[in-house]
Scaffold this active site. Sequence first.
Site, PDB file in Angstrom:
ATOM      1  N   SER A  67       0.822  -1.213   0.000  1.00 28.30           N
ATOM      2  CA  SER A  67       0.000   0.000   0.000  1.00 28.30           C
ATOM      3  C   SER A  67       0.853   1.258   0.000  1.00 28.30           C
ATOM      4  O   SER A  67       1.981   1.268   0.506  1.00 28.30           O
ATOM      5  CB  SER A  67      -0.909   0.028   1.225  1.00 28.30           C
ATOM      6  OG  SER A  67      -1.776  -1.081   1.225  1.00 28.30           O
TER       7      SER A  67
HETATM    8  N1  SAH Z   1      -0.313  -5.073   3.843  1.00 31.80           N
HETATM    9  C1  SAH Z   1       0.207  -5.678   2.643  1.00 31.80           C
HETATM   10  C2  SAH Z   1      -0.814  -5.562   1.537  1.00 31.80           C
HETATM   11  C3  SAH Z   1      -0.636  -6.629   0.540  1.00 31.80           C
HETATM   12  S1  SAH Z   1      -1.922  -6.679  -0.657  1.00 31.80           S
HETATM   13  C4  SAH Z   1       1.536  -5.062   2.283  1.00 31.80           C
HETATM   14  O1  SAH Z   1       1.877  -4.011   2.815  1.00 31.80           O
HETATM   15  O2  SAH Z   1       2.271  -5.647   1.478  1.00 31.80           O
HETATM   16  C5  SAH Z   1      -3.120  -7.687   0.178  1.00 31.80           C
HETATM   17  C6  SAH Z   1      -2.697  -9.073   0.525  1.00 31.80           C
HETATM   18  O3  SAH Z   1      -3.854  -9.760   0.991  1.00 31.80           O
HETATM   19  C7  SAH Z   1      -2.139  -9.908  -0.627  1.00 31.80           C
HETATM   20  O4  SAH Z   1      -0.880 -10.376  -0.267  1.00 31.80           O
HETATM   21  C8  SAH Z   1      -3.147 -11.039  -0.786  1.00 31.80           C
HETATM   22  O5  SAH Z   1      -2.578 -12.267  -1.185  1.00 31.80           O
HETATM   23  C9  SAH Z   1      -3.735 -11.114   0.614  1.00 31.80           C
HETATM   24  N2  SAH Z   1      -5.049 -11.752   0.717  1.00 31.80           N
HETATM   25  C10 SAH Z   1      -6.114 -11.655  -0.092  1.00 31.80           C
HETATM   26  N3  SAH Z   1      -7.152 -12.390   0.377  1.00 31.80           N
HETATM   27  C11 SAH Z   1      -6.720 -12.966   1.534  1.00 31.80           C
HETATM   28  C12 SAH Z   1      -7.315 -13.829   2.507  1.00 31.80           C
HETATM   29  N4  SAH Z   1      -8.568 -14.282   2.405  1.00 31.80           N
HETATM   30  N5  SAH Z   1      -6.571 -14.200   3.567  1.00 31.80           N
HETATM   31  C13 SAH Z   1      -5.298 -13.779   3.717  1.00 31.80           C
HETATM   32  N6  SAH Z   1      -4.675 -12.961   2.849  1.00 31.80           N
HETATM   33  C14 SAH Z   1      -5.382 -12.550   1.759  1.00 31.80           C
END
Ligand code: SAH
Length: 219
Positions: A67
């Site tokens: 993000s």
């Molecule tokens: N806070 C993270 C954001 C990554 S993007 C950062 O700073 O890098 C969001 C993430 O959520 C992705 O890695 C994706 O694989 C994960 N995601 C999506 N659905 C999910 C679920 N049901 N359970 C766990 N992770 C999930």
Amino acid sequence: MLSSNHNDFVKSRTRMVEEQLVPRGITDKRVLDTMARIPRHVFVEDALQGQAYGDFALPIGDGQTISQPYIVALMTQALNLQGHEKVLEIGTGCGYQTTILAQLCEQVYTVERLKSLYIKSRKRFDQLHCFNVRSKIDDGTLGWKENGPYDAIIVTASGPEIPASLVEQLAEQGTMVIPVGPRATQELKVLTKQDQGIKTSTIEHVRFVSLIGAQGWGQ
Ligand code: SAH
């Protein structure tokens, strides 16, 4: 001796705080100090390190993103952490948001559905000595029941609605921050559990990658 590269990153980080966070209303000193200190560039691929302190999201592999710094700050500030809390994060991704949380509370539990991101983030937690982070590969829309209830819950991917399991695992007086809405754009919601019931408000309009799981979007 520290390399000139290191000094450049320190400068970029200070500028990120002064130009992107403070002017947009991030006032929590602990959040600002932590974001000025934690190296964001180690969470992205080498080729993107020069852009790590820019005012935007960046790819982290597997179609996912880290993000924008302002959104990380806004979501963290919304949790109003004092240091004693147990926090659940859904969507570990590269682990940057997790690392920020780990500085500000007692214990972080974080869930990621993709194995490759789980493995890479785990290495970074060890390198940065984040010993108060427990992580696992799973569908985070179901929470992490064994360790609940949580004083704060943060979801960094967006689904069509707030997963009921997460509301259940939020402690009384707890706060959850979560993007909710259609796949293209969403509202960033803050939910609090109070004696009178559940209260929600919208603090920003955002665009997150999809929350995929039993209580999120389908595959
Ligand atoms: N806070 C993270 C954001 C990554 S993007 C950062 O700073 O890098 C969001 C993430 O959520 C992705 O890695 C994706 O694989 C994960 N995601 C999506 N659905 C999910 C679920 N049901 N359970 C766990 N992770 C999930």
